[in-house]
Design an enzyme around this catalytic site. Structure first.
Site, PDB file in Angstrom:
ATOM      1  N   GLU A  96       0.905  -1.139   0.000  1.00  0.00           N
ATOM      2  CA  GLU A  96       0.000   0.000   0.000  1.00  0.00           C
ATOM      3  C   GLU A  96       0.946   1.191   0.000  1.00  0.00           C
ATOM      4  OE1 GLU A  96      -3.168   0.281  -0.284  1.00  0.00           O
ATOM      5  OE2 GLU A  96      -3.769  -1.811  -0.115  1.00  0.00           O
ATOM      6  N   LYS A 119       6.489   0.941   6.138  1.00  0.00           N
ATOM      7  CA  LYS A 119       7.633   0.632   5.263  1.00  0.00           C
ATOM      8  C   LYS A 119       8.910   0.494   6.105  1.00  0.00           C
ATOM      9  CE  LYS A 119       7.901   0.333   1.328  1.00  0.00           C
ATOM     10  NZ  LYS A 119       7.715  -0.790   0.370  1.00  0.00           N
ATOM     11  N   THR A 159      11.358   3.074   0.555  1.00  0.00           N
ATOM     12  CA  THR A 159      11.174   4.513   0.313  1.00  0.00           C
ATOM     13  C   THR A 159      12.083   5.367   1.188  1.00  0.00           C
ATOM     14  OG1 THR A 159       9.551   6.282   0.576  1.00  0.00           O
ATOM     15  CG2 THR A 159       9.261   4.395   2.009  1.00  0.00           C
ATOM     16  N   ASP A 160      12.343   6.584   0.734  1.00  0.00           N
ATOM     17  CA  ASP A 160      13.127   7.521   1.561  1.00  0.00           C
ATOM     18  C   ASP A 160      12.321   8.030   2.749  1.00  0.00           C
ATOM     19  OD1 ASP A 160      11.346   9.181   0.198  1.00  0.00           O
ATOM     20  OD2 ASP A 160      12.864  10.577  -0.525  1.00  0.00           O
ATOM     21  N   LYS A 184      -1.601  10.297  -6.740  1.00  0.00           N
ATOM     22  CA  LYS A 184      -0.325  10.933  -6.414  1.00  0.00           C
ATOM     23  C   LYS A 184      -0.255  12.278  -7.129  1.00  0.00           C
ATOM     24  CE  LYS A 184       0.760   7.075  -4.321  1.00  0.00           C
ATOM     25  NZ  LYS A 184       1.323   5.883  -4.894  1.00  0.00           N
ATOM     26  N   TYR A 227       1.978   5.080   6.603  1.00  0.00           N
ATOM     27  CA  TYR A 227       2.664   4.499   5.437  1.00  0.00           C
ATOM     28  C   TYR A 227       4.157   4.340   5.709  1.00  0.00           C
ATOM     29  CZ  TYR A 227       5.248   4.394   1.025  1.00  0.00           C
ATOM     30  OH  TYR A 227       6.142   4.075   0.031  1.00  0.00           O
TER      31      TYR A 227
HETATM   32  P1  NAD Z   1       1.482   1.211  -6.401  1.00  0.00           P
HETATM   33  O1  NAD Z   1       0.517   1.531  -5.317  1.00  0.00           O
HETATM   34  O2  NAD Z   1       1.336   1.871  -7.726  1.00  0.00           O
HETATM   35  O3  NAD Z   1       1.471  -0.362  -6.681  1.00  0.00           O
HETATM   36  C1  NAD Z   1       1.433  -1.299  -5.648  1.00  0.00           C
HETATM   37  C2  NAD Z   1       1.105  -2.658  -6.251  1.00  0.00           C
HETATM   38  O4  NAD Z   1       1.094  -3.620  -5.185  1.00  0.00           O
HETATM   39  C3  NAD Z   1      -0.276  -2.717  -6.920  1.00  0.00           C
HETATM   40  O5  NAD Z   1      -0.190  -3.380  -8.156  1.00  0.00           O
HETATM   41  C4  NAD Z   1      -1.126  -3.510  -5.930  1.00  0.00           C
HETATM   42  O6  NAD Z   1      -2.163  -4.245  -6.548  1.00  0.00           O
HETATM   43  C5  NAD Z   1      -0.081  -4.430  -5.311  1.00  0.00           C
HETATM   44  N1  NAD Z   1      -0.471  -4.884  -3.971  1.00  0.00           N
HETATM   45  C6  NAD Z   1      -0.937  -4.111  -2.947  1.00  0.00           C
HETATM   46  N2  NAD Z   1      -1.206  -4.886  -1.872  1.00  0.00           N
HETATM   47  C7  NAD Z   1      -0.888  -6.167  -2.225  1.00  0.00           C
HETATM   48  C8  NAD Z   1      -0.922  -7.413  -1.544  1.00  0.00           C
HETATM   49  N3  NAD Z   1      -1.370  -7.506  -0.276  1.00  0.00           N
HETATM   50  N4  NAD Z   1      -0.514  -8.524  -2.197  1.00  0.00           N
HETATM   51  C9  NAD Z   1      -0.064  -8.445  -3.483  1.00  0.00           C
HETATM   52  N5  NAD Z   1      -0.031  -7.293  -4.181  1.00  0.00           N
HETATM   53  C10 NAD Z   1      -0.429  -6.167  -3.556  1.00  0.00           C
HETATM   54  O7  NAD Z   1       2.916   1.482  -5.770  1.00  0.00           O
HETATM   55  P2  NAD Z   1       4.236   2.069  -6.444  1.00  0.00           P
HETATM   56  O8  NAD Z   1       4.190   3.533  -6.373  1.00  0.00           O
HETATM   57  O9  NAD Z   1       4.486   1.373  -7.730  1.00  0.00           O
HETATM   58  O10 NAD Z   1       5.310   1.580  -5.364  1.00  0.00           O
HETATM   59  C11 NAD Z   1       5.912   0.299  -5.462  1.00  0.00           C
HETATM   60  C12 NAD Z   1       6.880   0.111  -4.312  1.00  0.00           C
HETATM   61  O11 NAD Z   1       7.874   1.107  -4.356  1.00  0.00           O
HETATM   62  C13 NAD Z   1       6.219   0.217  -2.935  1.00  0.00           C
HETATM   63  O12 NAD Z   1       6.808  -0.733  -2.097  1.00  0.00           O
HETATM   64  C14 NAD Z   1       6.556   1.640  -2.486  1.00  0.00           C
HETATM   65  O13 NAD Z   1       6.623   1.708  -1.080  1.00  0.00           O
HETATM   66  C15 NAD Z   1       7.917   1.819  -3.123  1.00  0.00           C
HETATM   67  N6  NAD Z   1       8.272   3.221  -3.457  1.00  0.00           N
HETATM   68  C16 NAD Z   1       7.421   4.011  -4.170  1.00  0.00           C
HETATM   69  C17 NAD Z   1       7.812   5.289  -4.513  1.00  0.00           C
HETATM   70  C18 NAD Z   1       6.927   6.211  -5.321  1.00  0.00           C
HETATM   71  O14 NAD Z   1       7.245   7.394  -5.478  1.00  0.00           O
HETATM   72  N7  NAD Z   1       5.825   5.741  -5.876  1.00  0.00           N
HETATM   73  C19 NAD Z   1       9.080   5.770  -4.118  1.00  0.00           C
HETATM   74  C20 NAD Z   1       9.906   4.925  -3.372  1.00  0.00           C
HETATM   75  C21 NAD Z   1       9.501   3.644  -3.061  1.00  0.00           C
HETATM   76  O1  DAU Z   2       9.302   9.755  -1.164  1.00  0.00           O
HETATM   77  C1  DAU Z   2       8.841   8.570  -1.721  1.00  0.00           C
HETATM   78  C2  DAU Z   2       7.350   8.477  -1.563  1.00  0.00           C
HETATM   79  O2  DAU Z   2       6.775   9.414  -2.464  1.00  0.00           O
HETATM   80  C3  DAU Z   2       6.796   7.087  -1.839  1.00  0.00           C
HETATM   81  O3  DAU Z   2       7.308   6.199  -0.883  1.00  0.00           O
HETATM   82  C4  DAU Z   2       5.274   7.085  -1.795  1.00  0.00           C
HETATM   83  O4  DAU Z   2       4.787   5.801  -2.168  1.00  0.00           O
HETATM   84  C5  DAU Z   2       4.763   8.109  -2.768  1.00  0.00           C
HETATM   85  O5  DAU Z   2       3.362   8.198  -2.675  1.00  0.00           O
HETATM   86  C6  DAU Z   2       5.388   9.483  -2.500  1.00  0.00           C
HETATM   87  O6  DAU Z   2       4.869  10.065  -1.273  1.00  0.00           O
HETATM   88  P1  DAU Z   2       4.431  11.612  -1.173  1.00  0.00           P
HETATM   89  O7  DAU Z   2       3.478  11.747  -0.077  1.00  0.00           O
HETATM   90  O8  DAU Z   2       5.620  12.508  -1.180  1.00  0.00           O
HETATM   91  O9  DAU Z   2       3.717  11.751  -2.645  1.00  0.00           O
HETATM   92  P2  DAU Z   2       2.367  12.467  -3.097  1.00  0.00           P
HETATM   93  O10 DAU Z   2       2.366  12.437  -4.590  1.00  0.00           O
HETATM   94  O11 DAU Z   2       1.173  11.957  -2.388  1.00  0.00           O
HETATM   95  O12 DAU Z   2       2.578  13.990  -2.639  1.00  0.00           O
HETATM   96  C7  DAU Z   2       3.674  14.769  -3.093  1.00  0.00           C
HETATM   97  C8  DAU Z   2       3.596  16.123  -2.404  1.00  0.00           C
HETATM   98  O13 DAU Z   2       2.450  16.830  -2.914  1.00  0.00           O
HETATM   99  C9  DAU Z   2       3.388  16.036  -0.911  1.00  0.00           C
HETATM  100  O14 DAU Z   2       4.088  17.104  -0.273  1.00  0.00           O
HETATM  101  C10 DAU Z   2       1.887  16.237  -0.720  1.00  0.00           C
HETATM  102  C11 DAU Z   2       1.522  17.166  -1.872  1.00  0.00           C
HETATM  103  N1  DAU Z   2       0.152  16.975  -2.419  1.00  0.00           N
HETATM  104  C12 DAU Z   2      -0.226  15.715  -2.774  1.00  0.00           C
HETATM  105  C13 DAU Z   2      -1.486  15.470  -3.277  1.00  0.00           C
HETATM  106  C14 DAU Z   2      -1.905  14.074  -3.666  1.00  0.00           C
HETATM  107  C15 DAU Z   2      -0.696  18.072  -2.579  1.00  0.00           C
HETATM  108  O15 DAU Z   2      -0.337  19.228  -2.284  1.00  0.00           O
HETATM  109  N2  DAU Z   2      -1.951  17.821  -3.084  1.00  0.00           N
HETATM  110  C16 DAU Z   2      -2.397  16.572  -3.425  1.00  0.00           C
HETATM  111  O16 DAU Z   2      -3.564  16.442  -3.862  1.00  0.00           O
END
Ligand code: NAD
Ligand code: DAU
Length: 352
Positions: free
Chosen positions: A84, A159, A130-131, A194, A155
């Site tokens: 998640e 993690k 994640t960071d 996001k 979250y």
């Molecule tokens: P995402 O939410 O787009 O995708 C998550 C995927 O995991 C989905 O396909 C979902 O169906 C699957 N999933 C969720 N719960 C599950 C479960 N119980 N069993 C099996 N599958 C399940 O996430 P993302 O943004 O692609 O992130 C992927 C990974 O990278 C995560 O671990 C996240 O913490 C990490 N990460 C994300 C970011 C970012 O900016 N998006 C940055 C750093 C690290």
């Molecule tokens: O740093 C890595 C992380 O980046 C990942 O581990 C997470 O999975 C990913 O969701 C992301 O987290 P953030 O909370 O930083 O990302 P988000 O896109 O939700 O938000 C980016 C910034 O924008 C944050 O400061 C909140 C702000 N924001 C976000 C949304 C969705 C808004 O101002 N308005 C919004 O509607």
């Protein structure tokens, strides 16, 4: 090599699956995903008929299911991304994050250990993190691999918990593990909850752009394909037991990023200059909103020779183009339950 990639139907996972299937035809790639709201098989449609690609639908927190999948397919490597992943959802429903991110990771570790215990040689459990585990920075400084953990949202704490579990299985049982902690990703196929895809979608539909608080929080943005390249490199060349920080050295204050996005969108949509900026609406801040994230990616650069391949302006432009060319994808993922989430998350925020 038989590699299990968890979460391969999500945003980052889909880019990684595509890269591994295309670049390593000698590997068998098994994408295991529960297909939550964030998982979408459309994200990897282009690889679904490749002979080295296999999809398994299931939940990583289901011990018996994971046991039977390991016995059936005999995975030799795991790249674990399933999670998640959205901070705002973790504020609404924290327990789902504990179950998937912590219990799910523990289940995978335990089953990998049970299966590999007689011979860890050539096996690898790589955890993608994640960071946000490092907490929130002030105006100065960067997260390094040794920065003490200080997670502050459900979250990021789930993690952080998962990272600790991975290290525990490494230290206690000798399981060969690697971890990477990456900054904010952006690019094609990101779910429009996001910041960047949400705002692109709202601009297209002339809806308000909900900026949390004063828009002064800072994030370090990395193009998703550069993250996938880093994961590939760490999986193949990184040292067992090590952690690698991944980031773009690309810090943006939210409001500055949003203004750049608005300018690029006006040009691409051939709308009058300044029209998207008029959609900016300041709304109630995210609870516990971390102020600044910034990664020092010196270790992966020095040891593995990785660096980002595109500038932010280039990556953002490519990203916008992709969403504009794939409006059907956006329409599909924003129909149905997305509307209920949007209402819960934003309508209340604008009219507290
Ligand atoms: P995402 O939410 O787009 O995708 C998550 C995927 O995991 C989905 O396909 C979902 O169906 C699957 N999933 C969720 N719960 C599950 C479960 N119980 N069993 C099996 N599958 C399940 O996430 P993302 O943004 O692609 O992130 C992927 C990974 O990278 C995560 O671990 C996240 O913490 C990490 N990460 C994300 C970011 C970012 O900016 N998006 C940055 C750093 C690290
Ligand atoms: O740093 C890595 C992380 O980046 C990942 O581990 C997470 O999975 C990913 O969701 C992301 O987290 P953030 O909370 O930083 O990302 P988000 O896109 O939700 O938000 C980016 C910034 O924008 C944050 O400061 C909140 C702000 N924001 C976000 C949304 C969705 C808004 O101002 N308005 C919004 O509607």
């Amino acid at each position: 090599m038989k590699i299990l990639i968890t979460g391969g139907a999500g945003f980052i996972g889909s880019h990684l699956v595509r890269r591994m299937v295309d670049n390593y035809p000698e590997y068998q790639i098994y994408n295991l995903d529960k297909l939550t709201y964030a998982g979408n098989l459309e994200n990897i449609k282009d690889v679904e008929n490749k002979p080295n690609y296999h999809f398994i639908k299931g939940d990583i927190a289901d011990l018996e299911f994971i046991r039977s999948s390991f016995s059936q397919y005999g995975f030799e490597g795991v790249i674990h991304l399933a999670a998640e992943s959205h901070v705002d959802r973790s504020i609404l429903d924290p327990l789902a994050f504990v179950t998937t991110n912590m219990v799910g990771t523990a289940v995978l570790l335990q089953v990998a250990k049970e299966n590999w215990k007689d011979d860890f040689d050539g096996k690898l459990f790589y955890h993608v993190s994640t960071d946000e585990v490092y907490g929130s920075l002030g105006d100065e400084g960067f997260f390094v691999e040794e920065t003490p953990y200080d997670p502050r949202s459900p979250y990021s704490s789930s993690k952080a918990g998962s990272d600790h579990l991975v290290r525990a299985w490494g230290h206690t049982y000798g399981l060969p593990v690697k971890i990477s902690n990456c900054s904010n990703n952006y690019g094609a196929y990101q779910f429009p909850e996001k910041l960047i895809p949400l705002f692109i979608n709202n601009i297209v539909n002339r809806k308000p752009l909900p900026v949390y608080g004063r828009g002064v929080n800072v994030r370090d943005w990395l193009w998703v394909e550069d993250h996938a390249a880093a994961i590939d490199l760490i999986f193949h060349k990184g040292t067992i037991g090590e952690t690698y920080n991944i980031g773009g050295h690309n810090e943006w204050k939210n409001i500055d990023l949003i203004k750049l996005l608005c300018q690029q969108m006006d040009k691409k949509l051939q709308r009058p200059e300044g029209s998207s900026e008029q959609l900016i609406t300041y709304v109630k801040d995210r609870a516990g909103h971390d102020m600044r994230y910034a990664i020092d990616a010196g270790k992966i650069k020095k040891e593995l020779g990785w660096s980002p391949s595109v500038t932010f302006e280039q990556g953002l432009s490519k990203t916008i183009d992709w969403y504009l060319e794939n409006r059907q994808w956006l329409d599909n993922v924003t129909s149905g339950v997305y509307q209920a989430y949007y209402k819960e998350q934003y309508i209340k925020r604008q009219n507290p």
